[in-house]
Motif scaffolding. Structure first.
Motif, mmCIF file in Angstrom:
data_model
loop_
_atom_site.group_PDB
_atom_site.id
_atom_site.type_symbol
_atom_site.label_atom_id
_atom_site.label_comp_id
_atom_site.label_asym_id
_atom_site.label_seq_id
_atom_site.Cartn_x
_atom_site.Cartn_y
_atom_site.Cartn_z
ATOM 1 N N ASN A 117 -6.576 9.577 8.089
ATOM 2 C CA ASN A 117 -6.727 9.231 9.497
ATOM 3 C C ASN A 117 -6.946 7.738 9.599
ATOM 4 O OD1 ASN A 117 -7.498 8.725 12.108
ATOM 5 N ND2 ASN A 117 -8.874 10.481 12.269
ATOM 6 N N PHE A 166 -7.884 5.776 11.843
ATOM 7 C CA PHE A 166 -9.027 5.234 12.560
ATOM 8 C C PHE A 166 -10.324 5.954 12.236
ATOM 9 C CE2 PHE A 166 -7.161 2.073 15.195
ATOM 10 C CZ PHE A 166 -5.836 2.412 15.208
ATOM 11 N N GLN A 198 -12.492 7.970 16.534
ATOM 12 C CA GLN A 198 -11.173 7.687 16.003
ATOM 13 C C GLN A 198 -10.883 6.197 16.041
ATOM 14 O OE1 GLN A 198 -8.525 10.310 18.211
ATOM 15 N NE2 GLN A 198 -8.308 11.529 16.369
ATOM 16 N N VAL A 199 -11.877 5.431 15.728
ATOM 17 C CA VAL A 199 -11.647 3.989 15.716
ATOM 18 C C VAL A 199 -12.257 3.395 14.466
ATOM 19 C CG1 VAL A 199 -13.699 3.548 17.125
ATOM 20 C CG2 VAL A 199 -11.957 1.812 16.953
ATOM 21 N N SER A 210 -0.836 -1.271 15.222
ATOM 22 C CA SER A 210 -2.161 -0.889 15.684
ATOM 23 C C SER A 210 -3.105 -2.098 15.679
ATOM 24 C CB SER A 210 -2.687 0.264 14.820
ATOM 25 O OG SER A 210 -3.829 0.826 15.375
ATOM 26 N N LYS A 245 -8.752 3.895 24.685
ATOM 27 C CA LYS A 245 -8.555 5.173 25.378
ATOM 28 C C LYS A 245 -8.242 5.016 26.860
ATOM 29 C CE LYS A 245 -9.436 7.566 21.717
ATOM 30 N NZ LYS A 245 -8.349 8.293 21.039
ATOM 31 N N ASP A 282 0.853 8.699 22.148
ATOM 32 C CA ASP A 282 -0.126 8.105 21.238
ATOM 33 C C ASP A 282 -1.530 8.502 21.698
ATOM 34 O OD1 ASP A 282 -1.822 6.430 19.745
ATOM 35 O OD2 ASP A 282 -0.364 4.795 19.738
ATOM 36 N N GLN A 283 -2.247 9.232 20.840
ATOM 37 C CA GLN A 283 -3.583 9.687 21.183
ATOM 38 C C GLN A 283 -4.681 8.755 20.652
ATOM 39 O OE1 GLN A 283 -3.982 12.534 23.183
ATOM 40 N NE2 GLN A 283 -1.766 12.186 23.311
ATOM 41 N N THR A 284 -4.290 7.718 19.957
ATOM 42 C CA THR A 284 -5.267 6.789 19.385
ATOM 43 C C THR A 284 -5.377 5.515 20.205
ATOM 44 O OG1 THR A 284 -4.807 7.661 17.178
ATOM 45 C CG2 THR A 284 -5.900 5.522 17.299
ATOM 46 N N HIS A 323 0.985 7.871 17.181
ATOM 47 C CA HIS A 323 0.456 6.611 16.656
ATOM 48 C C HIS A 323 0.983 6.406 15.238
ATOM 49 C CE1 HIS A 323 -2.296 3.237 16.982
ATOM 50 N NE2 HIS A 323 -2.715 3.488 15.752
ATOM 51 N N HIS A 368 1.065 6.707 8.197
ATOM 52 C CA HIS A 368 1.212 6.447 9.633
ATOM 53 C C HIS A 368 2.641 6.063 9.997
ATOM 54 C CE1 HIS A 368 -3.044 6.674 9.162
ATOM 55 N NE2 HIS A 368 -3.110 5.515 8.546
#
Length: 405
Positions: free
Chosen positions: A70, A72, A81-82, A235, A277, A303-305, A368, A379
């Motif tokens: 992951n 993030f 998630q960061v 990113s 977000k 993109d959910q991130t 993402h 990724h």
């Protein structure tokens, strides 16, 4: 090389060491043009930075940490998630030395050597160290090639990013250098570029200064065509790419931002969590800011991130100009579909002279990940479209870098 040229280069070195980078650049430009009058510096550099110290980057200690699953996720951190979570207390910062870009006009191209290379390197200034990898194409002995700087995302490293983007393969085919600066875990637990901290958002400061310094060192050492130097990232790397490009428009001719955020979007970790977000209002430029460099923006609409509206922020920044005659009449919009079945919308913005000022690629169903990337890297989304090819097409269509004073 004549004595006047040598004298001018010594003067440029002296000016660089005391922080007068614009004056040093002017001295080199005069040397290459055959002029040696030091009094011309003031006229050519009416925006030279004032003397004095600037905040610089952390004292970095690279650690070989492999990417996680992951991008993030914070190792041992809360359920967020960061990967921007890091200690708020910064160590002492120092000014990074940034050498003026130049190549000697009297150096003849060397023969084609037929061998490429992907080697580790280190850029150092005082107590700061930036590790990197440099891809050199088979014709790297020739002078006047282009350079693309690639900034990886969180949890990634140069090897992983090179594999996922296939940028080295493109460089081998087309004959250009690729520089991959490495962000160690010592600077950020997830190896994210610290785009959200004010010290890393300006010229001659923090990570931008180190990346620019390493870039100029590669330009000098390899005889790079200084009008064809570009920067792109994914990113957190994309967020840093737009910061660096617009902090150093005298170095970078264009920028590529994949799944990133606009420069100045956040000023601390909490801001970063929020804007990733839920983006804020559209970009608002600072007074006296340079016109933006041409920029290509690529983002997945699922993109959910990093929310895809962040790409609109980057686009707004890329289209901002203080020159009313340079505004665009509206985009040319193209609907397409990749070979992998991924649909996309490409919007092209031109200035009144017909030059492409920005491209915005919205990938429908994209998350993402680097579009069209290789699964050998983290990724990536192999279904396309090919982000690497789109970015390179955009870069190499630019007329070249001009000093924007």
């Amino acid at each position: 090389m004549n004595s006047n040229f040598k004298t001018a280069m010594l003067e440029a070195t002296r000016l660089t060491r005391i922080g007068k980078l614009a004056d040093a650049t002017a001295a080199i430009r005069r040397a290459l043009s055959g002029r040696t009058d030091p009094g011309a510096a003031a006229a050519e550099n009416n925006h030279a930075p004032a003397d004095g110290a600037h905040n610089g980057p952390h004292i970095w200690d690279a650690a070989p940490v492999r990417p996680g699953s992951n991008e993030f996720a914070v190792p041992g951190g809360p359920d967020t998630q960061v990967g921007v979570a890091a200690a708020e207390a910064d160590a002492a910062h120092h000014t990074a030395e940034v050498r003026p870009a130049f190549r000697e006009a009297d150096v003849a191209p060397e023969p084609f050597d037929g061998v490429d290379d992907f080697a580790d390197g280190v850029y150092k200034h005082a107590l700061q160290t930036l590790h990197y990898k440099l891809y050199s194409p088979p014709n790297h002995a020739q002078h006047g090639l282009a350079l693309v700087v690639m900034l990886h995302g969180c949890t990634q490293d140069p090897d992983d990013f090179a594999a996922g983007t296939r940028m080295n393969e493109r460089a081998r085919e087309q004959g250009f250098f690729v520089l991959y600066p490495a962000q160690p875990a010592g600077a950020n637990p997830s190896k994210c570029w610290n785009w959200f901290k004010p010290v890393h958002q300006h010229r001659d400061s923090g990570e931008p200064a180190m990346i620019a310094g390493a870039t100029l060192e590669i330009i000098r050492e390899h005889g790079i065509d200084a009008s064809r130097v570009y920067i792109a990232g994914l990113s957190a790397g994309g967020a840093m790419a737009t910061i660096v490009a617009n902090a150093y428009p005298d170095i970078f001719a264009a920028a590529g931002v994949h799944s990133g955020l606009v420069r100045g979007a956040a000023s601390n970790v909490i801001d970063a969590l929020s804007v990733m977000k839920r983006p804020r209002s559209l970009f608002s430029p600072s007074a006296g800011e340079h016109p933006p460099v041409p920029t290509i923006i690529i983002h997945g609409d699922e993109d959910q991130t990093v929310h895809p509206q962040n790409s609109e922020q980057v686009l707004a920044a890329a289209l901002h100009t203080s020159n009313a005659t340079a505004t665009t009449a509206g985009p040319q919009i193209e609907q397409g579909e990749s070979r992998g079945g991924r649909k996309f919308t490409r919007s092209v913005y031109r200035d009144t002279a017909g030059n492409v000022q920005a491209e915005h690629w919205l990938i429908h169903g994209g998350g993402h990940a680097w579009a069209g990337g290789d699964t050998a890297g983290s990724h990536t989304d192999a279904s396309g479209p090919d982000a690497s090819r789109a970015i390179l097409d955009f870069f190499f269509a630019q007329p070249g870098s001009q000093l924007r004073n």
